[in-house]
Design an enzyme around this catalytic site. Structure first.
Site, PDB file in Angstrom:
ATOM      1  N   THR A 185      19.285  64.326 102.831  1.00 36.67           N
ATOM      2  CA  THR A 185      19.782  62.866 103.067  1.00 36.67           C
ATOM      3  C   THR A 185      21.440  62.838 102.773  1.00 36.67           C
ATOM      4  O   THR A 185      21.769  63.761 101.937  1.00 36.67           O
ATOM      5  CB  THR A 185      19.377  62.068 101.660  1.00 36.67           C
ATOM      6  OG1 THR A 185      19.500  62.681 100.593  1.00 36.67           O
ATOM      7  CG2 THR A 185      17.986  61.796 101.999  1.00 36.67           C
ATOM      8  N   GLU A 330      13.835  60.158 104.781  1.00 36.55           N
ATOM      9  CA  GLU A 330      12.240  60.196 103.916  1.00 36.55           C
ATOM     10  C   GLU A 330      11.032  59.781 104.659  1.00 36.55           C
ATOM     11  O   GLU A 330      10.180  60.099 104.392  1.00 36.55           O
ATOM     12  CB  GLU A 330      12.723  59.466 102.436  1.00 36.55           C
ATOM     13  CG  GLU A 330      13.527  59.955 101.532  1.00 36.55           C
ATOM     14  CD  GLU A 330      14.962  59.426 101.888  1.00 36.55           C
ATOM     15  OE1 GLU A 330      15.271  59.101 102.722  1.00 36.55           O
ATOM     16  OE2 GLU A 330      15.724  59.744 100.663  1.00 36.55           O
ATOM     17  N   LYS A 439      24.946  39.697  93.082  1.00 37.48           N
ATOM     18  CA  LYS A 439      24.156  38.786  91.991  1.00 37.48           C
ATOM     19  C   LYS A 439      24.929  37.581  91.292  1.00 37.48           C
ATOM     20  O   LYS A 439      25.642  37.795  90.602  1.00 37.48           O
ATOM     21  CB  LYS A 439      23.522  39.588  90.999  1.00 37.48           C
ATOM     22  CG  LYS A 439      22.459  40.859  91.380  1.00 37.48           C
ATOM     23  CD  LYS A 439      21.764  41.573  90.555  1.00 37.48           C
ATOM     24  CE  LYS A 439      20.666  42.482  91.172  1.00 37.48           C
ATOM     25  NZ  LYS A 439      20.654  43.592  90.413  1.00 37.48           N
ATOM     26  N   TRP A 444      20.447  35.946  94.434  1.00 36.97           N
ATOM     27  CA  TRP A 444      20.655  37.211  95.137  1.00 36.97           C
ATOM     28  C   TRP A 444      21.283  36.866  96.546  1.00 36.97           C
ATOM     29  O   TRP A 444      20.827  35.948  97.311  1.00 36.97           O
ATOM     30  CB  TRP A 444      19.765  38.315  95.441  1.00 36.97           C
ATOM     31  CG  TRP A 444      19.118  38.935  94.179  1.00 36.97           C
ATOM     32  CD1 TRP A 444      19.604  38.537  92.764  1.00 36.97           C
ATOM     33  CD2 TRP A 444      18.418  40.071  93.891  1.00 36.97           C
ATOM     34  NE1 TRP A 444      19.133  39.462  92.009  1.00 36.97           N
ATOM     35  CE2 TRP A 444      18.205  40.141  92.730  1.00 36.97           C
ATOM     36  CE3 TRP A 444      17.698  40.706  94.779  1.00 36.97           C
ATOM     37  CZ2 TRP A 444      17.626  41.466  92.009  1.00 36.97           C
ATOM     38  CZ3 TRP A 444      16.865  41.666  94.581  1.00 36.97           C
ATOM     39  CH2 TRP A 444      16.950  42.198  93.160  1.00 36.97           C
TER      40      TRP A 444
HETATM   41  P1  AMP Z   1      19.211  57.550 106.172  1.00 37.10           P
HETATM   42  O1  AMP Z   1      18.057  58.401 105.548  1.00 37.10           O
HETATM   43  O2  AMP Z   1      20.655  58.141 105.979  1.00 37.10           O
HETATM   44  O3  AMP Z   1      18.794  57.353 107.512  1.00 37.10           O
HETATM   45  O4  AMP Z   1      19.414  56.170 105.458  1.00 37.10           O
HETATM   46  C1  AMP Z   1      18.407  55.403 105.528  1.00 37.10           C
HETATM   47  C2  AMP Z   1      18.757  53.889 105.069  1.00 37.10           C
HETATM   48  O5  AMP Z   1      19.553  53.171 106.117  1.00 37.10           O
HETATM   49  C3  AMP Z   1      17.711  53.067 104.642  1.00 37.10           C
HETATM   50  O6  AMP Z   1      17.241  52.980 103.505  1.00 37.10           O
HETATM   51  C4  AMP Z   1      18.513  51.604 105.076  1.00 37.10           C
HETATM   52  O7  AMP Z   1      19.167  51.295 103.933  1.00 37.10           O
HETATM   53  C5  AMP Z   1      19.499  51.852 106.295  1.00 37.10           C
HETATM   54  N1  AMP Z   1      18.811  51.454 107.452  1.00 37.10           N
HETATM   55  C6  AMP Z   1      18.076  52.175 108.371  1.00 37.10           C
HETATM   56  N2  AMP Z   1      17.974  51.342 109.429  1.00 37.10           N
HETATM   57  C7  AMP Z   1      18.237  49.941 109.184  1.00 37.10           C
HETATM   58  C8  AMP Z   1      18.260  48.890 109.808  1.00 37.10           C
HETATM   59  N3  AMP Z   1      17.890  48.704 111.125  1.00 37.10           N
HETATM   60  N4  AMP Z   1      18.964  47.712 109.248  1.00 37.10           N
HETATM   61  C9  AMP Z   1      19.357  47.707 108.053  1.00 37.10           C
HETATM   62  N5  AMP Z   1      19.438  48.958 107.201  1.00 37.10           N
HETATM   63  C10 AMP Z   1      18.900  50.034 108.051  1.00 37.10           C
END
Ligand code: AMP
Length: 542
Positions: A185, A330, A439, A444
């Site tokens: 990640t 994940e 907040k 929120w």
């Molecule tokens: P990653 O593991 O780097 O792909 O990041 C995952 C995170 O990206 C998720 O937990 C979200 O916070 C964000 N994310 C992924 N897709 C979207 C989406 N379509 N809209 C908003 N946030 C997203």
């Protein structure tokens, strides 16, 4: 009583073996790092992946060994995906945009035995060589003619290795839960953590990508995978494309608007996938030059929230359907996809876009729920919002080497760190990352909502919203925005624009302009940096 059905393992190798045999002529087109456009097909990728597995076997690679890649999207990277996982080793994709110290940490943590590198990244490896003591060799993804001069004494040439083999190789059969790939990640805080995918989870995920209500990938598609292969396995597209014999188009290092547009038109691209930042550049190029997409029918936008204005430009301006998707490293990564339902057919385009801006519904396989502070499930009414939790056969059960400890609750739910709503039709909408929510006076405010609305203001190309401490309200929103070049948009224009769409208490207390916003290695807004940069900032309302 057990069923009387064959127990054949779900293996990555079966995907490429299938397309090699049944879609042998379907092309895989890459903009190569050396320069020219390269064309191959599934028959050759299967053959060369086998040759690669033979070569790695001779180098001493065994079942479960981690093999790194630092590479753009291209055919050799695809051969490595199948060759490494197919032989039972673990393909560890490394994001070259991470800080060098993070790359060194990841390589050492994963204990990569060999690393495949594109020519572009040889200098990166040279700079890190003293920190990567356990790597036995670096395989440069090129031919002899393009091998670089280098001070590294353990450089090998990809083409030399592959061409020395005959491809007379049967993919080995093993337990379908065998690890196949590893992706760390991006980790905005702390060290990156490894998500270790299994053969089984990847094959099941591919069914979901191919499903009509997933991404609907099929043999009729020509797919431009802009999302990098070092970011959650390019959203699983290389595997899904092999599952159905879809044409793959890979942009290599050229991710700028003109290069992507040229590739889309030249290769009859019907489906593309990438993060909003990339589409912003592409749409900017298309607008400036008054261009149209002549073959593209669908585009998948994910990784960050797709702004409404972007969805409208694709759908209304270009007739390109947007599939807004949500997921995480994940979650393999597909969690939800924003396809419309039969019952939405007769809605107005505006109402349909109200649905498209949500992050979408789960396809069979992923279970989704939201919970409140007490851990109790909240109603699916599209209003209540809480911590988003997921479980399913392609969701992580824990990070590599136990980092981060136990990540599932007693019932097997994984807490995503996202906050969202789920409506009665099952459409989930992310309202924030749990740490980015503002907040204010016990309410929120969604930073994503405010960002999206700010982006709809003429003259604003990018916007980030962060919480600033406030003596009365606890926190209040601040918009940090980037202007279109030479545009005269002012703070007052943005505030005035937001008054049309936000409730009074959600309106930001201030707007400041910057030349550019910081991003993570995967293209998301880096809010930790913004919070640091603006830590002494005083709101005019404070
Ligand atoms: P990653 O593991 O780097 O792909 O990041 C995952 C995170 O990206 C998720 O937990 C979200 O916070 C964000 N994310 C992924 N897709 C979207 C989406 N379509 N809209 C908003 N946030 C997203």
């Amino acid at each position: 009583m057990l069923g009387l059905i064959q127990d054949r393992p779900l293996l990555i190798s079966s995907l490429i073996e299938y397309s090699g045999l049944n879609h042998g002529d379907v092309e895989i087109v890459s903009r190569s790092v050396e320069g020219p456009i390269h064309r191959t097909n599934y028959r050759n990728v299967n053959l060369r992946a086998k040759k690669l597995a033979q070569a790695l076997g001779k180098l001493g690679v065994e079942l479960g060994d981690r093999i790194g890649t630092i590479a753009w999207n291209g055919y050799r990277h695809m051969e490595i995906y199948f060759g490494v996982s197919g032989m039972g080793a673990v393909c560890h994709t490394i994001n070259p945009r991470l800080f060098p110290e993070q790359i060194a940490y990841i390589v050492n943590h994963a204990e990569d035995k060999y690393i495949f590198v594109d020519l572009t990244f040889v200098p990166l490896i040279e700079a890190l060589k003293d920190h990567l003591k356990n790597v036995k060799g670096f395989i440069v993804m090129t031919d002899e003619a393009h091998m670089p001069e280098s001070a590294l004494d353990n450089l090998l040439c990809y083409e030399t290795l592959v061409e020395a083999e005959d491809g007379d190789y049967a993919w080995p059969q093993f337990d379908e839960m065998t690890a196949c790939s590893l992706c760390y990640t991006s980790g905005t805080t702390g060290n990156p953590k490894g998500v270790l995918y299994a053969n089984r989870s990847t094959v099941l995920h591919s069914f979901c990508v191919c499903a009509n209500d997933g991404l609907g990938v099929s043999n009729r598609d020509s797919i431009l995978a802009v999302v990098p292969m070092f970011h959650a396995n390019a959203w699983g597209l290389p595997y899904a494309a092999a599952m159905c014999g879809a044409k793959m188009v890979m942009p290599g290092a050229a991710m700028d608007g003109p290069s992507l547009y040229e590739l889309m038109e030249a290769e009859g691209v019907t489906l593309s996938a990438g993060v909003p930042t990339i589409w912003m550049m592409l749409l900017g190029h298309v607008k400036e030059n008054n261009l149209k997409f002549s073959t593209m029918k669908r585009t998948v936008i994910g990784g960050s929230a797709a702004p409404r204005s972007m969805i409208e430009t694709f759908v209304d301006g270009h007739g390109v359907e947007v599939i807004h998707a949500w997921g995480m490293t994940e979650t393999s990564p597909l969690g939800t996809t924003g396809n419309l339902l039969k019952k939405h057919e007769n809605l107005s385009e505006k109402e349909r876009t109200d649905i498209r801006v949500k992050q979408g519904r789960t396809v069979f396989g992923v279970e989704l729920k939201i919970t409140g502070d007490d851990g109790e499930e909240l109603p699916r009414d599209g209003v209540a919002f809480g911590d988003l939790k997921v479980r399913g056969p392609w969701i992580t059960s824990g990070y590599f080497k136990g980092e981060g400890g136990q990540v599932l609750d007693d019932d097997g739910w994984f807490t995503t760190g996202d906050v969202g709503t789920i409506d009665p039709d099952g459409y989930m909408q992310i309202t924030d990352r749990s740490k980015d929510v503002i907040k204010s006076g016990g309410e929120w405010i969604s930073s994503i909502d405010v960002e999206n609305e700010a982006l709809g203001c003429p003259g604003i190309v990018e916007a980030a919203v962060i919480a600033i401490p406030h003596p009365k309200w606890d926190e209040r929103p601040l918009v940090i925005a980037v202007k279109e070049k030479d545009h005269a948009v002012t703070r007052e224009d943005v505030l005035h624009h937001l008054e049309n769409s936000l409730a009074k208490w959600q309106l930001p207390d201030d707007v400041v302009f910057v030349d550019e916003l910081p991003h993570t290695a995967t293209g998301k807004l880096l809010k930790t940096k913004l919070r640091e940069d603006f830590k002494d900032y005083k709101l005019p309302t404070a």
